[in-house]
Design a protein around this motif. Sequence first.
Motif, PDB file in Angstrom:
ATOM      1  N   HIS A 101      45.016  32.652  42.495  1.00  0.00           N
ATOM      2  CA  HIS A 101      45.054  31.356  41.807  1.00  0.00           C
ATOM      3  C   HIS A 101      43.787  30.549  42.094  1.00  0.00           C
ATOM      4  O   HIS A 101      43.277  29.841  41.225  1.00  0.00           O
ATOM      5  CB  HIS A 101      46.289  30.558  42.225  1.00  0.00           C
ATOM      6  N   LEU A 102      43.284  30.659  43.323  1.00  0.00           N
ATOM      7  CA  LEU A 102      42.035  29.978  43.659  1.00  0.00           C
ATOM      8  C   LEU A 102      40.878  30.572  42.862  1.00  0.00           C
ATOM      9  O   LEU A 102      40.027  29.840  42.342  1.00  0.00           O
ATOM     10  CB  LEU A 102      41.771  30.067  45.160  1.00  0.00           C
ATOM     11  N   ALA A 103      40.834  31.890  42.758  1.00  0.00           N
ATOM     12  CA  ALA A 103      39.766  32.554  41.998  1.00  0.00           C
ATOM     13  C   ALA A 103      39.765  32.089  40.544  1.00  0.00           C
ATOM     14  O   ALA A 103      38.700  31.903  39.943  1.00  0.00           O
ATOM     15  CB  ALA A 103      39.927  34.072  42.073  1.00  0.00           C
ATOM     16  N   ALA A 104      40.929  31.861  39.975  1.00  0.00           N
ATOM     17  CA  ALA A 104      41.033  31.376  38.597  1.00  0.00           C
ATOM     18  C   ALA A 104      40.490  29.957  38.456  1.00  0.00           C
ATOM     19  O   ALA A 104      40.217  29.505  37.342  1.00  0.00           O
ATOM     20  CB  ALA A 104      42.493  31.429  38.132  1.00  0.00           C
ATOM     21  N   ARG A 105      40.310  29.285  39.590  1.00  0.00           N
ATOM     22  CA  ARG A 105      39.786  27.911  39.592  1.00  0.00           C
ATOM     23  C   ARG A 105      38.384  27.847  40.207  1.00  0.00           C
ATOM     24  O   ARG A 105      37.985  26.851  40.784  1.00  0.00           O
ATOM     25  CB  ARG A 105      40.757  26.993  40.316  1.00  0.00           C
ATOM     26  N   ASP A 106      37.659  28.960  40.112  1.00  0.00           N
ATOM     27  CA  ASP A 106      36.264  29.035  40.530  1.00  0.00           C
ATOM     28  C   ASP A 106      36.083  28.906  42.043  1.00  0.00           C
ATOM     29  O   ASP A 106      35.093  28.360  42.519  1.00  0.00           O
ATOM     30  CB  ASP A 106      35.439  27.960  39.796  1.00  0.00           C
ATOM     31  N   VAL A 107      37.067  29.405  42.811  1.00  0.00           N
ATOM     32  CA  VAL A 107      36.999  29.362  44.276  1.00  0.00           C
ATOM     33  C   VAL A 107      37.162  30.774  44.824  1.00  0.00           C
ATOM     34  O   VAL A 107      38.123  31.467  44.487  1.00  0.00           O
ATOM     35  CB  VAL A 107      38.117  28.461  44.872  1.00  0.00           C
ATOM     36  N   THR A 108      36.233  31.193  45.664  1.00  0.00           N
ATOM     37  CA  THR A 108      36.377  32.448  46.391  1.00  0.00           C
ATOM     38  C   THR A 108      36.996  32.130  47.738  1.00  0.00           C
ATOM     39  O   THR A 108      36.495  31.279  48.465  1.00  0.00           O
ATOM     40  CB  THR A 108      35.015  33.142  46.596  1.00  0.00           C
ATOM     41  N   MET A 109      38.085  32.797  48.055  1.00  0.00           N
ATOM     42  CA  MET A 109      38.797  32.604  49.319  1.00  0.00           C
ATOM     43  C   MET A 109      38.616  33.846  50.161  1.00  0.00           C
ATOM     44  O   MET A 109      38.796  34.959  49.675  1.00  0.00           O
ATOM     45  CB  MET A 109      40.290  32.381  49.024  1.00  0.00           C
ATOM     46  N   LEU A 110      38.220  33.665  51.421  1.00  0.00           N
ATOM     47  CA  LEU A 110      38.154  34.814  52.305  1.00  0.00           C
ATOM     48  C   LEU A 110      38.355  34.407  53.748  1.00  0.00           C
ATOM     49  O   LEU A 110      38.249  33.241  54.107  1.00  0.00           O
ATOM     50  CB  LEU A 110      36.829  35.574  52.143  1.00  0.00           C
ATOM     51  N   LEU A 111      38.678  35.399  54.545  1.00  0.00           N
ATOM     52  CA  LEU A 111      38.837  35.225  55.982  1.00  0.00           C
ATOM     53  C   LEU A 111      37.529  35.619  56.651  1.00  0.00           C
ATOM     54  O   LEU A 111      36.853  36.539  56.191  1.00  0.00           O
ATOM     55  CB  LEU A 111      39.949  36.127  56.514  1.00  0.00           C
ATOM     56  N   VAL A 112      37.187  34.943  57.746  1.00  0.00           N
ATOM     57  CA  VAL A 112      36.034  35.330  58.562  1.00  0.00           C
ATOM     58  C   VAL A 112      36.487  35.366  60.007  1.00  0.00           C
ATOM     59  O   VAL A 112      37.163  34.452  60.483  1.00  0.00           O
ATOM     60  CB  VAL A 112      34.846  34.356  58.391  1.00  0.00           C
ATOM     61  N   SER A 113      36.131  36.454  60.691  1.00  0.00           N
ATOM     62  CA  SER A 113      36.465  36.639  62.106  1.00  0.00           C
ATOM     63  C   SER A 113      35.261  37.227  62.830  1.00  0.00           C
ATOM     64  O   SER A 113      34.300  37.665  62.206  1.00  0.00           O
ATOM     65  CB  SER A 113      37.655  37.595  62.261  1.00  0.00           C
ATOM     66  N   ARG A 114      35.363  37.284  64.145  1.00  0.00           N
ATOM     67  CA  ARG A 114      34.283  37.855  64.956  1.00  0.00           C
ATOM     68  C   ARG A 114      34.473  39.339  65.252  1.00  0.00           C
ATOM     69  O   ARG A 114      33.544  40.016  65.656  1.00  0.00           O
ATOM     70  CB  ARG A 114      34.152  37.060  66.253  1.00  0.00           C
ATOM     71  N   ALA A 115      35.669  39.859  65.053  1.00  0.00           N
ATOM     72  CA  ALA A 115      35.930  41.279  65.331  1.00  0.00           C
ATOM     73  C   ALA A 115      35.123  42.158  64.365  1.00  0.00           C
ATOM     74  O   ALA A 115      34.777  41.726  63.271  1.00  0.00           O
ATOM     75  CB  ALA A 115      37.420  41.571  65.180  1.00  0.00           C
ATOM     76  N   PRO A 116      34.859  43.405  64.764  1.00  0.00           N
ATOM     77  CA  PRO A 116      34.151  44.329  63.865  1.00  0.00           C
ATOM     78  C   PRO A 116      34.940  44.547  62.573  1.00  0.00           C
ATOM     79  O   PRO A 116      36.174  44.537  62.569  1.00  0.00           O
ATOM     80  CB  PRO A 116      34.073  45.630  64.670  1.00  0.00           C
ATOM     81  N   VAL A 117      34.214  44.747  61.482  1.00  0.00           N
ATOM     82  CA  VAL A 117      34.839  44.868  60.168  1.00  0.00           C
ATOM     83  C   VAL A 117      35.855  46.013  60.125  1.00  0.00           C
ATOM     84  O   VAL A 117      36.874  45.914  59.427  1.00  0.00           O
ATOM     85  CB  VAL A 117      33.771  44.984  59.051  1.00  0.00           C
ATOM     86  N   GLU A 118      35.629  47.078  60.877  1.00  0.00           N
ATOM     87  CA  GLU A 118      36.577  48.204  60.879  1.00  0.00           C
ATOM     88  C   GLU A 118      37.939  47.760  61.419  1.00  0.00           C
ATOM     89  O   GLU A 118      38.986  48.148  60.882  1.00  0.00           O
ATOM     90  CB  GLU A 118      36.034  49.372  61.703  1.00  0.00           C
ATOM     91  N   LYS A 119      37.936  46.953  62.477  1.00  0.00           N
ATOM     92  CA  LYS A 119      39.198  46.433  63.025  1.00  0.00           C
ATOM     93  C   LYS A 119      39.872  45.502  62.029  1.00  0.00           C
ATOM     94  O   LYS A 119      41.094  45.520  61.857  1.00  0.00           O
ATOM     95  CB  LYS A 119      38.953  45.661  64.329  1.00  0.00           C
TER      96      LYS A 119
END
Length: 170
Positions: A101-119
Motif C-alpha cells: 500500500h505504501l508503494a502504491a503511494r510512492d513510498v519505498t518501505m524497507l528494513l535496515v539492520s547491522r547483521a550480514p545480509v545472509e542472516k
Amino acid sequence: MPEHKVGTQEEFDAARERLLAEEKELTRRSDELARKRRELPWVAVEKDYRFETETGTKSLAQLFDGRSQLLIYHFMFGPAWEAGCPVCSSIADTIDPNALHLAARDVTMLLVSRAPVEKLQAYKQRMGWSLEWASAGLTDFNRDLGFTPHRGGAAPLPRRRDSCDREAER
C-alpha cells in the motif's frame, strides 16, 4: 488476586470523567509534539552509504527504488545475533503486508539492520516476510542517524532504549 477498590457507578463515572480529561490533554500535547517534530529542519545526507541487499550492493539513493520517498524501519538485529529483536519482529509482521500500500503511494518501505545480509534473508524467509531488507553492516549509517550508540557515549539523537539495546551491549 490483588485487592482492588470496589465503588459505585457514580464513583466510577466521576473518576472516568477525570481520566478522560487527562487523556484528552495528553493527546493535545502529543499532537503538538508531533507538529514540532515535523517542523525540524531537514539535513542533507552527504555520506555515500552502501547497503548490502538481496540483489547486491546499493547506495542510499538506489534504496528509493524509483520512488520519491523512502521509509526505513531500523530493525534491531546485530551482527552477532542469531535472530532479530522480538519486538521488531512483531512490528515487521504488521509492516510487511502494508508495504504494498505504501508503494502504491510512492513510498519505498524497507528494513535496515547491522547483521550480514545472509542472516537477514534467512530470518526473513523463516518469518515469511516479503518486504525488502538491507544490511548497513559495519557502516556508520545506523550510528550517524542515531540508532546505534557511539562507543563510549550516548547516541547523537534522543531515542528509546529497550531490552534489545541492553542485549546488544553484552
